[in-house]
Design an enzyme around this catalytic site. Structure first.
Site, mmCIF file in Angstrom:
data_model
loop_
_atom_site.group_PDB
_atom_site.id
_atom_site.type_symbol
_atom_site.label_atom_id
_atom_site.label_comp_id
_atom_site.label_asym_id
_atom_site.label_seq_id
_atom_site.Cartn_x
_atom_site.Cartn_y
_atom_site.Cartn_z
ATOM 1 N N GLY A 138 14.473 12.588 15.615
ATOM 2 C CA GLY A 138 15.679 13.165 16.184
ATOM 3 C C GLY A 138 16.144 14.335 15.332
ATOM 4 N N ASN A 224 5.200 3.042 12.295
ATOM 5 C CA ASN A 224 5.154 2.686 13.710
ATOM 6 C C ASN A 224 3.746 2.421 14.222
ATOM 7 O OD1 ASN A 224 8.055 3.100 14.533
ATOM 8 N ND2 ASN A 224 7.626 5.104 13.639
ATOM 9 N N HIS A 339 -23.498 -15.360 -15.891
ATOM 10 C CA HIS A 339 -23.982 -14.719 -14.680
ATOM 11 C C HIS A 339 -24.434 -15.723 -13.619
ATOM 12 C CE1 HIS A 339 -26.583 -13.738 -18.287
ATOM 13 N NE2 HIS A 339 -27.031 -14.915 -17.910
#
Length: 433
Positions: A138, A224, A339
């Site tokens: 706006g 949005n 590992h």
């Protein structure tokens, strides 16, 4: 003091998701929670306006915030931002304080400091942004630093669309102002909605002062759609990384590191490139090596990785967990697992060495079971510990052993098929027919 009203009644259709827009996350936290935290940092009277999937949102909010006052927007009668704060008779919802700050729930980047210029106003005020590309916002028409008119983009003409000053979606009103002008709102516009911005027109016509307060764009990004959510998350990530580095955390290639809001650091910590820290984590005097993932875990005085994965409820203290080791609901104290191991639902004592390929077999197809390992244990490579099982202290387990029974302290345990060497076996096997 002031009251805060947060508008969260929208559907969020552009998110293309069944999850309410405000519950989509940034860095592991629902967007709505960020704005609620900001609201409670400036007010003891926080109101949340809901409609779409309101019970789902309310349930999520109540798990974290106990002082929120919930309202349901009467969308069928009063849609839009103005309708959101209306009661059945078009009067504003009841608040404790005379000054009322109105925020949108889809602006998770707002902070208390970012709101300070607006909160310093002694008049009714609207937050503005100056944008190079104002599309989607706006437009605000100003005169002598006062708001003269706000036009929603859908209702703006070409001249008005050229204006760069836009509505940030943040308002500060006196209650008496709302009581006077809110009942006058109408929905005679393109969207057939009641706009908060139209309140300014009524005020201007009666010479009310409405301050125009310019704010920093970064803090008032609206979310949005998924693209905007990703953009907001990157900004939030930058904040979290900076906060961590300000505490002394060393980050290699910071932009490659992902961390969530619930992560905390203590002491001297190093994060190598590609590290991911999610959920509620404590990283204390630890070195997290490249491309390791830590979820809902505590890493203290330890090194983890590279390419290690600490899944939820892992507590790794004074230990080394190496490449391609996965832990889950595991407590390691003074342990070395160099590992290629899986350590799940287990407790491992001090000075224990876990060889390559060791697996705690914690799941029997129906239930999870625990493995307890004492201190000073050496577990040879490629061993399987079938839970539930307890290994005492000072135990040696030979490579390739499958453990299905408890081992008392001080024992050596082996379970191997005897090796057979057959002379000329190679030639016999490949002998031509």
């Amino acid at each position: 003091m002031l009251s805060v009203i947060i508008l969260a009644a929208g559907k969020g259709t552009r998110m293309h998701s069944s999850l309410p827009k405000t519950l989509h996350t940034l860095c592991g936290e629902p967007m709505l929670f960020y704005i609620l935290e900001t609201a409670f940092s400036i007010s003891n009277d926080v109101h949340l306006i809901l409609h779409h999937q309101q019970e789902r949102i309310k349930e999520a909010v109540l798990e974290r915030f106990k002082g929120v006052v919930f309202h349901t927007q009467i969308v069928e009668k009063y849609s839009g931002t103005g309708g959101a704060i209306m009661q059945e008779d078009k009067t504003p919802i009841l608040t404790k304080h005379e000054r009322i700050l109105i925020l949108n729930a889809d602006m998770p980047l707002i902070t208390k400091d970012a709101l300070t210029p607006l909160l310093k106003s002694h008049n009714n005020a609207i937050g503005l942004l100056h944008l190079a590309d104002p599309k989607g916002y706006g437009r605000v028409i100003l005169e002598n630093h006062q708001v003269r008119k706000i036009v929603e983009e859908k209702d703006a003409n070409d001249e008005e669309k050229a204006i760069k000053s836009v509505n940030a979606g943040v308002y500060l009103f006196e209650r008496k102002f709302l009581e006077k002008y809110l009942p006058k709102l109408h929905n005679q516009n393109a969207q057939k909605e009641y706009y908060l911005t139209d309140l300014t027109a009524f005020g201007i016509n009666e010479n009310e002062k409405i301050d125009a307060i310019f704010l920093e764009e970064e803090f008032f990004l609206g979310v949005n759609c998924q693209t905007e959510r990703a953009k907001a998350e990157e900004i939030m990530l930058e904040r979290l990384r900076k906060n961590a580095m300000d505490l002394g955390v060393v980050m290699q290639l910071p932009k490659s590191i992902y961390l969530e809001k619930g992560v905390s650091f203590k002491g001297e910590c190093v994060l190598e490139q590609g590290v991911r820290l999610s959920g509620t984590c404590l990283i204390e005097n630890a070195h997290i090596k490249a491309y390791s993932v830590i979820e809902e875990s505590q890493i203290v005085n330890s090194s983890v990785g590279p390419f290690a994965h600490a899944r939820p409820k892992s507590t790794i203290c004074d230990s080394h967990v190496g490449n391609f080791v996965e832990t889950k609901n595991a407590k390691l104290q003074g342990t070395k697992a160099g590992h290629l191991s899986y350590l799940g639902d287990c407790e491992i004592g001090k000075n224990t060495n876990v060889g390559a390929g060791v697996i705690t077999c914690n799941y029997d197809g129906k239930k999870k079971h625990q493995t307890i390992i004492g201190e000073n244990v050496f577990i040879g490579s490629d061993s399987q510990l079938v839970a539930p099982v307890t290994i005492g202290s000072n135990v040696l387990i030979g490579s390739g052993t499958t453990i299905t029974k408890d081992i008392p302290s001080g024992f050596l345990s082996l379970s191997r098929t005897p090796q057979t060497n057959i002379e000329n076996g190679y030639f016999k096997f490949f002998k031509k027919s």
